[in-house]
Motif scaffolding. Structure first.
Motif, mmCIF file in Angstrom:
data_model
loop_
_atom_site.group_PDB
_atom_site.id
_atom_site.type_symbol
_atom_site.label_atom_id
_atom_site.label_comp_id
_atom_site.label_asym_id
_atom_site.label_seq_id
_atom_site.Cartn_x
_atom_site.Cartn_y
_atom_site.Cartn_z
ATOM 1 N N UNK A 119 0.834 -1.208 0.000
ATOM 2 C CA UNK A 119 0.000 0.000 0.000
ATOM 3 C C UNK A 119 0.865 1.252 0.000
ATOM 4 N N UNK A 120 1.877 1.285 0.850
ATOM 5 C CA UNK A 120 2.671 2.499 1.011
ATOM 6 C C UNK A 120 3.614 2.730 -0.159
ATOM 7 N N UNK A 121 4.261 1.674 -0.639
ATOM 8 C CA UNK A 121 5.261 1.846 -1.684
ATOM 9 C C UNK A 121 4.673 1.863 -3.095
ATOM 10 N N UNK A 122 3.490 1.260 -3.286
ATOM 11 C CA UNK A 122 2.945 1.134 -4.637
ATOM 12 C C UNK A 122 1.608 1.858 -4.786
ATOM 13 N N UNK A 123 0.631 1.488 -3.984
ATOM 14 C CA UNK A 123 -0.724 2.003 -4.175
ATOM 15 C C UNK A 123 -0.808 3.498 -3.899
ATOM 16 N N UNK A 124 -0.265 3.943 -2.780
ATOM 17 C CA UNK A 124 -0.370 5.348 -2.388
ATOM 18 C C UNK A 124 0.257 6.301 -3.403
ATOM 19 N N UNK A 125 1.508 6.090 -3.847
ATOM 20 C CA UNK A 125 2.064 7.036 -4.826
ATOM 21 C C UNK A 125 1.330 7.039 -6.152
ATOM 22 N N UNK A 126 0.919 5.869 -6.622
ATOM 23 C CA UNK A 126 0.195 5.818 -7.896
ATOM 24 C C UNK A 126 -1.135 6.549 -7.777
ATOM 25 N N UNK A 127 -1.844 6.358 -6.657
ATOM 26 C CA UNK A 127 -3.126 7.035 -6.455
ATOM 27 C C UNK A 127 -2.943 8.552 -6.429
ATOM 28 N N UNK A 128 -1.896 9.030 -5.785
ATOM 29 C CA UNK A 128 -1.660 10.473 -5.708
ATOM 30 C C UNK A 128 -1.301 11.053 -7.077
ATOM 31 N N UNK A 129 -0.532 10.317 -7.857
ATOM 32 C CA UNK A 129 -0.166 10.800 -9.191
ATOM 33 C C UNK A 129 -1.391 10.838 -10.102
ATOM 34 N N UNK A 130 -2.227 9.811 -10.017
ATOM 35 C CA UNK A 130 -3.462 9.803 -10.820
ATOM 36 C C UNK A 130 -4.359 10.967 -10.433
ATOM 37 N N UNK A 131 -4.485 11.213 -9.124
ATOM 38 C CA UNK A 131 -5.308 12.336 -8.668
ATOM 39 C C UNK A 131 -4.774 13.659 -9.183
ATOM 40 N N UNK A 132 -3.452 13.799 -9.205
ATOM 41 C CA UNK A 132 -2.859 15.047 -9.700
ATOM 42 C C UNK A 132 -3.084 15.234 -11.187
ATOM 43 N N UNK A 133 -3.069 14.132 -11.931
ATOM 44 C CA UNK A 133 -3.204 14.237 -13.394
ATOM 45 C C UNK A 133 -4.643 14.502 -13.823
ATOM 46 N N UNK A 134 -5.624 14.008 -13.044
ATOM 47 C CA UNK A 134 -7.015 14.170 -13.469
ATOM 48 C C UNK A 134 -7.742 15.285 -12.735
ATOM 49 N N UNK A 135 -7.115 15.866 -11.714
ATOM 50 C CA UNK A 135 -7.808 16.874 -10.905
ATOM 51 C C UNK A 135 -7.134 18.213 -10.921
#
Length: 287
Positions: free
Chosen positions: A47-63
């Motif tokens: 969760x910390x090394x994979x899911x969290x950074x990917x989720x934050x990058x996706x949020x930044x790109x679409x929001x």
């Protein structure tokens, strides 16, 4: 006087490295075969090394508009940043600025939770888990000096914690670099933060959690009790995350070097106290 001399003589004897290695292998084998221990070791780092950074990058790109609004509320934090970093962030697009600030700096202390958690989980199983499985009595009658037994239990928890922390940080760096490349145009993780975090502070944090958990694990009856009580050592990490998010501190090489040095000193004290309170007689009474 004779007892004191006997203790001094035992302390001067060389370590039984083969016995320590065998104990480490045995404990790691138990970890792999115990779901209550293995599952947290797999899920939390993922969760910390994979899911969290990917989720934050996706949020930044679409929001985009939402990110711009969030950045407008971070003026106090920007004011507390070093001049060079503030200048670098101000020259970026809003989404790239948010990703660089969040993934490169603000949540960096959060990644100390992984080596701490790994060390605490394995250490909690070191004695409390042996009690639950009914194997502690056999272990206490094994031909091992107390020093070798203590060190074997220590290394069985600390080595995987350090390995997962270092390898996980390398994986995190690779993932965020590839995923955020279209936003920031290249690598953006500050080496002055992440290298000392992974190689200096992370191992010290793991050892601090380990010392606290070993103290607790030898005195409680179940793995869950030991793990839950040992979890209080995560509080300073949360405090560091909050302090950085509030702009009170900003991680850099000097601060991390100081934090690591303090932690290593604390580790020495904790381990000395833990070892002094460690004895077969005490563990036998608590069976």
């Amino acid at each position: 006087m004779s007892a004191r001399r006997a203790n001094a003589r035992r302390a001067s004897e060389p370590l039984n490295l083969r016995a320590i290695e065998a104990l480490v292998r045995k404990d790691l084998g138990v970890v792999v075969r115990t779901p209550a221990v293995l599952i947290p070791l797999a899920i939390v780092p993922a969760i910390i090394y994979v899911v969290l950074p990917i989720a934050m990058i996706i949020a930044a790109r679409v929001g985009g508009p939402m990110i711009a609004n969030e950045l407008a509320e971070l003026e106090r934090l920007f004011a507390a940043l070093p001049d060079a970093l503030r200048t670098e962030l101000e020259g970026m697009e809003p989404a790239a600025r948010m990703v660089t600030l969040m993934l490169g700096y603000l949540i960096a202390p959060l990644y100390l939770i992984v080596p701490l958690m790994v060390a605490s989980v394995v250490a909690a199983d070191a004695f409390a888990g042996e009690k639950e499985r009914g194997t502690l009595e056999a272990l206490l009658h094994a031909p091992l000096r107390e020093r070798d037994l203590f060190l074997g239990k220590l290394l069985a928890a600390w080595l995987p914690a350090v390995a997962i922390g270092v390898l996980g940080t390398a994986l995190y760096a690779a993932i965020v670099t590839v995923a955020a490349w279209p936003l920031v145009g290249g690598p953006f993780l500050p080496a002055g933060v992440w290298i000392p975090l992974a190689l200096w502070v992370g191992p010290a944090v793991a050892l601090a959690g380990l010392g606290a958990t070993v103290l607790i694990s030898a005195r409680v009856g179940t793995f869950q009790e030991a793990y839950q009580l040992g979890g209080v050592v995560v509080i300073p990490i949360v405090a560091l995350v909050v302090a950085q998010a509030a702009g009170v501190v900003v991680l850099d090489v000097r601060l991390l070097t100081l934090v690591g040095a303090v932690l290593w000193l604390l580790d020495a004290v904790l381990l000395v106290v833990a070892f002094r309170g460690f004895s077969r007689e005490r563990l036998t009474r608590e069976l």
